[in-house]
Write an enzyme that holds these catalytic residues in place. Structure first.
Site, PDB file in Angstrom:
ATOM      1  CE1 TYR A 116      -4.283  -0.992  -0.461  1.00 60.67           C
ATOM      2  CE2 TYR A 116      -3.476  -2.879   0.771  1.00 60.67           C
ATOM      3  CZ  TYR A 116      -4.425  -2.300  -0.050  1.00 60.67           C
ATOM      4  OH  TYR A 116      -5.507  -3.026  -0.471  1.00 60.67           O
ATOM      5  CG  HIS A 141      -4.944  -2.189   4.010  1.00 61.85           C
ATOM      6  ND1 HIS A 141      -5.778  -3.048   3.327  1.00 61.85           N
ATOM      7  CD2 HIS A 141      -5.229  -0.941   3.562  1.00 61.85           C
ATOM      8  CE1 HIS A 141      -6.536  -2.334   2.493  1.00 61.85           C
ATOM      9  NE2 HIS A 141      -6.224  -1.065   2.624  1.00 61.85           N
TER      10      HIS A 141
END
Length: 738
Positions: free
Chosen positions: A261, A414
């Site tokens: 990410y 996440h």
């Protein structure tokens, strides 16, 4: 609709100014045909856009999740518009400006008619896409296209586009979705940058302020929670672009969500920084937080294996690499604004393309002038947390081996529940793996290309990782809010001696009342064919527990030194916390001697030798239980299980050795060199391990568990072991025993 407008002598061009600049365009034009890498990149973009122009413009009514036709069409549109705008500026061909204008006009006609996207899966639905995140992607890229044709358009066209498309679009993804816009997350970064980019094109001070600092009304997000149950915005939390620069990045440039990410977020971070540097240089954005954005590019490149693939820390799709379009942009910007580091040119050469702007030109020119130097990845510790005090990711490298040890913070929504987990790579090949995410990105057949339920029930759970599990329960009981309050503590990271590299960390919150310390060493010794990994896991608890330590090996099991039974019918290993997704394929019981586990992967042999106690269970497992639609990969694991223990110690050595040739059918050095591992001392202060090879050579590794001081005053140690007094300086020692 008006065709190209001819500027009068009284009109002055102000665009492009975001990514391409007027000065940069002039320099690019002067060098065209003489800069091979830039010329090739330009030709590739031209061929791609020309093909799209021949197909014609299509702006369908949105209906699909990611991977579906309308989703992919709108995604393709914004990518092509951005490239077409660049081509117009560089090639001065009106065809590309007309294409962008006509596409934008089609969107300006469609957008006011659109309701919220019909797919209801996202916490923040877009209009063009199923989530506001993708709408923001669209605006980030489209803003660049608009900037490139801004002066070419008539004022009437610009007024229409801004009134019917751009301003409503920016308002919707911000004020219309405060739960998306006003938070610290990679989603919000895209939203902030989307609003900021169009603000810079339109010279809209209000939108720019909103992008940089967020929406000022905290009541809009009060009490709102995301899909993982976390508060969207904590009281007093800084948001907007600056908030997303401050909190997720450590001083080393590590992004707390992990490299997958970070790669995704780095494009908006850096493209907006480039635009701000061009339009608002007084902000000195590349100097902000001690140049953290430029440090972040270096951190990202160091978070890759030998093939350039990012280590799958937290939610991450394997195979994502620095060959992605985001990293091409990042490397070029980092080179241009970061002191022109010649090692970045090495990465750019491997990427074999550059951005079609001022930064890409500078990289292409430098490569032509043969200024590149090898980008050498060494052992490195990348701290986590805004202040760098929330654990870290430690990477040990020796020859072809790369050991990735995670002792970091939760990693926002996440994050996975895997404190003190590790993975191992050999020449870019995963040997002991981190599973990554349970998602087939943009593959419509698998849940619309989005996260699968198994991401929660399996991939995030502790048992899915190479780390300790207590009582078949995930760290922090798999609770996001609890996990977000804690991080592991670094004990030491020492790579001063390339032949003896050691990292150690402590976790005391994953299971209340239990302290876990894991020490990992990458040791290079002339008596071994390759460096080997020494793994020490010490557990101290106030209560008796069952402990599992899994190793997710990849390859073909060859041999064990213990007997095991294989059931005729497969059953699941447990009922919850990820155990329901593991089949029990075999079960052995330790006789109290070392356990040896030997396998082959890509014609290389591996042997895991572990200290086990009598009665320890040795479980052969495989992922895939309770998965009727085959969302999970059917991969193996070896689990060492200790039952009903307060304190426990797990000691293992992993050897990489030998080779097999399918052509000659010769197996060389197929067996490991370790004969025995013994714990010869273990208490609160010290742990000592004796290693014996098959030719009866011996070594001791001794670790000070409560004193990591290296100084000669406080780091002196003495321990009496087996009628021998061992003296050393520093927190550990590895020495041969004659």
């Amino acid at each position: 609709m008006a065709q190209q407008r001819i500027l009068t002598h009284n009109e002055v061009k102000h665009h492009p100014k975001l990514i391409l600049t007027q000065k940069g365009v002039a320099e690019i034009k002067s060098k065209l045909g003489n800069i091979p890498l830039f010329d090739t990149s330009l030709e590739e973009a031209k061929a791609e856009v020309d093909a799209e122009i021949r197909l014609g413009i299509e702006v369908p009514v949105p209906k699909d999740l990611s991977g579906g036709y309308t989703h992919e069409r709108h995604k393709r549109n914004f990518l092509m518009m951005q490239k077409a705008g660049v081509l117009f500026q560089i090639l001065e061909d009106d065809t590309y400006a007309i294409y962008v204008r006509d596409m934008l006009m089609a969107y300006a006609k469609l957008y006011p008619t659109l309701p919220i996207h019909p797919q209801e899966r996202s916490y923040a639905r877009g209009k063009l896409f199923w989530q506001a995140l993708n709408d923001s992607n669209w605006l980030v890229y489209t803003s660049q296209a608009y900037d490139c044709i801004y002066d070419w358009l008539s004022k009437e066209d610009r007024d229409l586009l801004e009134k019917d498309l751009f301003r409503p679009f920016a308002d919707y993804i911000s004020i219309g979705n405060p739960q998306f816009f006003n938070r610290v997350h990679n989603h919000s970064t895209w939203g902030n940058v989307a609003v900021g980019m169009i603000a810079l094109v339109m010279d809209d001070a209000e939108l720019l302020d909103r992008a940089l600092y967020g929406i000022k009304d905290d009541k809009l997000t009060a009490g709102m929670r995301d899909n993982d149950g976390g508060l969207i915005k904590k009281e007093g939390q800084k948001v907007g672009f600056y908030g997303n620069l401050d909190e997720p990045f450590s001083p080393d440039g590590y992004y707390t969500e992990g490299p997958y990410y970070q790669r995704y977020a780095m494009y908006p971070f850096l493209i907006f920084a480039q635009a701000l540097e061009n339009v608002k240089p007084e902000l000195k954005i590349f100097e902000y937080k001690d140049g953290v954005l430029l440090k972040a590019v270096n951190a990202l490149l160091n978070l890759t294996d030998a093939d350039g693939d990012f280590f799958p820390i937290n939610d991450a799709q394997k195979g994502m690499s620095y060959f992605s379009r985001e990293l091409v942009t990042c490397v070029d910007i980092a080179y241009y604004y970061g002191g022109q580091n010649p090692e970045l040119l090495d990465i750019a050469q491997k990427q074999n393309r550059v951005s079609l702007d001022d930064t890409g030109l500078s990289v292409a020119v430098a490569i032509k002038e043969e200024k590149a130097k090898p980008f050498v990845k060494k052992s490195i510790e990348l701290r986590d947390g805004q202040m760098g005090d929330e654990g870290a990711i430690g990477i040990l490298r020796s020859d072809d081996l790369e050991l990735v040890f995670k002792y970091a913070a939760q990693g926002l929504s996440h994050g996975h529940y895997d404190k003190l987990s590790f993975s191992l790579y050999n020449a870019g090949q995963e040997v002991l793996q981190d599973y990554g995410l349970a998602r087939y990105v943009n593959i419509e057949q698998k849940g619309g290309g989005n996260y699968l339920k198994e991401n929660t029930t399996w991939a995030k759970q502790t048992i899915a990782h190479n780390t300790l599990v207590q009582n078949e329960t995930s760290h922090f009981k798999g609770d996001y809010e609890t996990g977000s309050q804690h991080h592991s503590e670094k004990y030491l990271f020492n790579v001063d001696d390339e032949n003896l590299q050691v990292v150690s960390a402590i976790e005391e919150n994953a299971y209340p009342g239990t302290k876990i310390q894991r020490t990992m060493a990458l040791i290079k010794d002339e008596n071994f064919e390759n460096p080997f990994v020494l793994d020490i896991v010490k557990v101290n608890s106030a209560t008796s527990n069952n402990y599992d330590l899994p190793f997710y090996y990849l390859g073909q099991l060859l041999q064990t030194n213990f007997k095991y039974e294989t059931p005729k019918t497969l059953t699941q290993l447990g009922d919850s916390n990820g155990y329901q997704h593991l089949y029990k394929e075999g079960l052995g019981i330790s006789d109290g001697n070392n356990t040896s586990f030997n396998w082959m992967l890509n014609n290389t042999f591996y042997t895991l030798t572990s200290v086990t106690s009598k009665g320890d269970e040795l479980v052969l497992a495989r992922i895939g239980a309770n998965d009727p639609v085959f969302n999970l990969r059917r991969e193996p694991a070896f689990i060492i299980r200790k039952k009903d223990k307060k304190d426990a110690i797990f000691i293992s050595i992993l050897e990489t050795h030998g080779s097999y040739s399918p052509v000659s059918e010769f197996a060389l050095n197929a067996y490991g060199q370790i004969k025995n591992i013994a714990v010869i001392h273990d208490d609160e202060d010290y742990t000592a391990i004796e290693i014996t090879s098959k030719d009866d050579k011996k070594w001791w590794f001794v670790m000070a568990n409560n004193n990591n001081n290296n100084s000669s005053n406080d780091g002196q140690h003495q321990l009496y072991i087996n009628d021998t007094t061992v003296k050393w300086e520093g927190p550990f020692v590895f020495k041969p025993i004659n």
